[in-house]
Design a protein around this motif. Sequence first.
Motif, mmCIF file in Angstrom:
data_model
loop_
_atom_site.group_PDB
_atom_site.id
_atom_site.type_symbol
_atom_site.label_atom_id
_atom_site.label_comp_id
_atom_site.label_asym_id
_atom_site.label_seq_id
_atom_site.Cartn_x
_atom_site.Cartn_y
_atom_site.Cartn_z
ATOM 1 N N LEU A 7 0.828 -1.198 0.000
ATOM 2 C CA LEU A 7 0.000 0.000 0.000
ATOM 3 C C LEU A 7 0.868 1.255 0.000
ATOM 4 C CD1 LEU A 7 -2.772 1.328 0.144
ATOM 5 C CD2 LEU A 7 -2.633 1.152 2.627
ATOM 6 N N LEU A 8 1.930 1.257 0.791
ATOM 7 C CA LEU A 8 2.833 2.401 0.826
ATOM 8 C C LEU A 8 3.504 2.623 -0.525
ATOM 9 C CD1 LEU A 8 4.516 1.966 4.322
ATOM 10 C CD2 LEU A 8 2.893 3.736 3.635
ATOM 11 N N LEU A 9 3.896 1.547 -1.169
ATOM 12 C CA LEU A 9 4.527 1.669 -2.475
ATOM 13 C C LEU A 9 3.563 2.236 -3.499
ATOM 14 C CD1 LEU A 9 6.588 -1.634 -2.661
ATOM 15 C CD2 LEU A 9 7.463 0.682 -2.373
ATOM 16 N N VAL A 10 2.319 1.781 -3.465
ATOM 17 C CA VAL A 10 1.326 2.252 -4.422
ATOM 18 C C VAL A 10 1.006 3.719 -4.177
ATOM 19 C CG1 VAL A 10 -1.096 2.030 -5.125
ATOM 20 C CG2 VAL A 10 0.321 0.000 -4.868
ATOM 21 N N THR A 11 0.837 4.126 -2.929
ATOM 22 C CA THR A 11 0.458 5.502 -2.655
ATOM 23 C C THR A 11 1.617 6.468 -2.819
ATOM 24 O OG1 THR A 11 0.845 5.167 -0.301
ATOM 25 C CG2 THR A 11 -1.411 4.858 -1.086
ATOM 26 N N SER A 12 2.845 5.980 -2.772
ATOM 27 C CA SER A 12 3.976 6.884 -2.928
ATOM 28 C C SER A 12 4.404 7.033 -4.385
ATOM 29 C CB SER A 12 5.169 6.411 -2.089
ATOM 30 O OG SER A 12 5.659 5.190 -2.591
ATOM 31 N N ALA A 13 3.898 6.166 -5.246
ATOM 32 C CA ALA A 13 4.267 6.250 -6.667
ATOM 33 C C ALA A 13 3.604 7.464 -7.302
ATOM 34 C CB ALA A 13 3.834 4.981 -7.391
ATOM 35 N N GLN A 14 4.328 8.113 -8.197
ATOM 36 C CA GLN A 14 3.756 9.247 -8.918
ATOM 37 C C GLN A 14 2.832 8.733 -10.003
ATOM 38 O OE1 GLN A 14 7.093 11.402 -10.466
ATOM 39 N NE2 GLN A 14 6.936 12.918 -8.851
ATOM 40 N N ALA A 15 1.771 9.459 -10.214
ATOM 41 C CA ALA A 15 0.874 9.109 -11.313
ATOM 42 C C ALA A 15 1.561 9.471 -12.623
ATOM 43 C CB ALA A 15 -0.435 9.872 -11.169
ATOM 44 N N GLY A 16 1.120 8.838 -13.689
ATOM 45 C CA GLY A 16 1.683 9.154 -14.988
ATOM 46 C C GLY A 16 1.337 10.573 -15.414
ATOM 47 N N ASP A 17 2.240 11.208 -16.107
ATOM 48 C CA ASP A 17 2.069 12.570 -16.578
ATOM 49 C C ASP A 17 1.867 12.544 -18.093
ATOM 50 O OD1 ASP A 17 3.643 15.096 -17.823
ATOM 51 O OD2 ASP A 17 2.656 15.655 -15.928
ATOM 52 N N VAL A 18 0.747 13.065 -18.552
ATOM 53 C CA VAL A 18 0.388 13.019 -19.963
ATOM 54 C C VAL A 18 1.427 13.725 -20.842
ATOM 55 C CG1 VAL A 18 -1.319 13.768 -21.677
ATOM 56 C CG2 VAL A 18 -2.075 12.760 -19.513
ATOM 57 N N GLU A 19 1.879 14.892 -20.433
ATOM 58 C CA GLU A 19 2.833 15.641 -21.270
ATOM 59 C C GLU A 19 4.193 14.952 -21.336
ATOM 60 O OE1 GLU A 19 2.121 17.971 -23.435
ATOM 61 O OE2 GLU A 19 0.065 17.653 -22.765
ATOM 62 N N ARG A 20 4.648 14.408 -20.222
ATOM 63 C CA ARG A 20 5.910 13.642 -20.271
ATOM 64 C C ARG A 20 5.732 12.418 -21.146
ATOM 65 N NH1 ARG A 20 6.615 14.240 -14.189
ATOM 66 N NH2 ARG A 20 5.700 12.166 -14.179
ATOM 67 N N GLY A 21 4.571 11.771 -21.053
ATOM 68 C CA GLY A 21 4.287 10.610 -21.890
ATOM 69 C C GLY A 21 4.263 10.952 -23.359
ATOM 70 N N ARG A 22 3.655 12.090 -23.697
ATOM 71 C CA ARG A 22 3.610 12.543 -25.097
ATOM 72 C C ARG A 22 5.032 12.739 -25.620
ATOM 73 N NH1 ARG A 22 -0.651 15.276 -27.112
ATOM 74 N NH2 ARG A 22 -1.170 16.083 -25.054
ATOM 75 N N ALA A 23 5.880 13.357 -24.813
ATOM 76 C CA ALA A 23 7.270 13.591 -25.213
ATOM 77 C C ALA A 23 8.025 12.275 -25.379
ATOM 78 C CB ALA A 23 7.969 14.491 -24.191
ATOM 79 N N LEU A 24 7.785 11.327 -24.487
ATOM 80 C CA LEU A 24 8.464 10.031 -24.585
ATOM 81 C C LEU A 24 8.033 9.267 -25.831
ATOM 82 C CD1 LEU A 24 8.431 8.872 -20.875
ATOM 83 C CD2 LEU A 24 10.454 9.013 -22.339
ATOM 84 N N VAL A 25 6.749 9.272 -26.136
ATOM 85 C CA VAL A 25 6.260 8.573 -27.323
ATOM 86 C C VAL A 25 6.904 9.160 -28.575
ATOM 87 C CG1 VAL A 25 4.212 8.205 -28.775
ATOM 88 C CG2 VAL A 25 4.118 7.712 -26.321
ATOM 89 N N ALA A 26 7.083 10.458 -28.612
ATOM 90 C CA ALA A 26 7.661 11.126 -29.783
ATOM 91 C C ALA A 26 9.182 11.013 -29.840
ATOM 92 C CB ALA A 26 7.259 12.602 -29.784
ATOM 93 N N ASP A 27 9.823 10.654 -28.749
ATOM 94 C CA ASP A 27 11.286 10.623 -28.656
ATOM 95 C C ASP A 27 11.838 9.358 -29.317
ATOM 96 O OD1 ASP A 27 13.962 10.470 -27.935
ATOM 97 O OD2 ASP A 27 13.603 11.238 -25.920
ATOM 98 N N ARG A 28 12.501 9.526 -30.435
ATOM 99 C CA ARG A 28 13.040 8.390 -31.189
ATOM 100 C C ARG A 28 14.302 7.799 -30.587
ATOM 101 N NH1 ARG A 28 11.191 7.585 -36.450
ATOM 102 N NH2 ARG A 28 9.448 8.930 -36.928
#
Length: 121
Positions: A7-28
């Motif tokens: 439970l501690l691990l789950v609650t301490s994890a950061q949620a995914g960030d849409v803009e960082r994800g968009r940049a990662l998908v585009a990053d070749r």
Amino acid sequence: MRALLALLLVTSAQAGDVERGRALVADRSQSLCLLCHALTAAGDANQGNLAPPLDGIATRLNAQGLRERIADMRRFNPATVMPPFRSTEGLRDVAPTWQGRAALTEQQLDDIVAYLGTLAR
């Protein structure tokens, strides 16, 4: 005790960030998604056509389904050419600097899943 730790691990994890994800998908050089996938069914000369387009992916798979497939598509299709972005098991011909290292961190995977979750038709 184990449940509390989980439970501690789950609650301490950061949620995914849409803009960082968009940049990662585009990053070749990082995720390489667009080497094989196009963002839309119409395609793009600078994007791949080896794998299915990503548009509408959020209507076909939920976040867990996306996460599992990106982490290691071999669980669903042992003959896939998609790299296992969170696994180092069973790989060969890995460059010395990448041996024993996953291609994406958990946070990067969460970010990509968050972005792909926005891709509904």
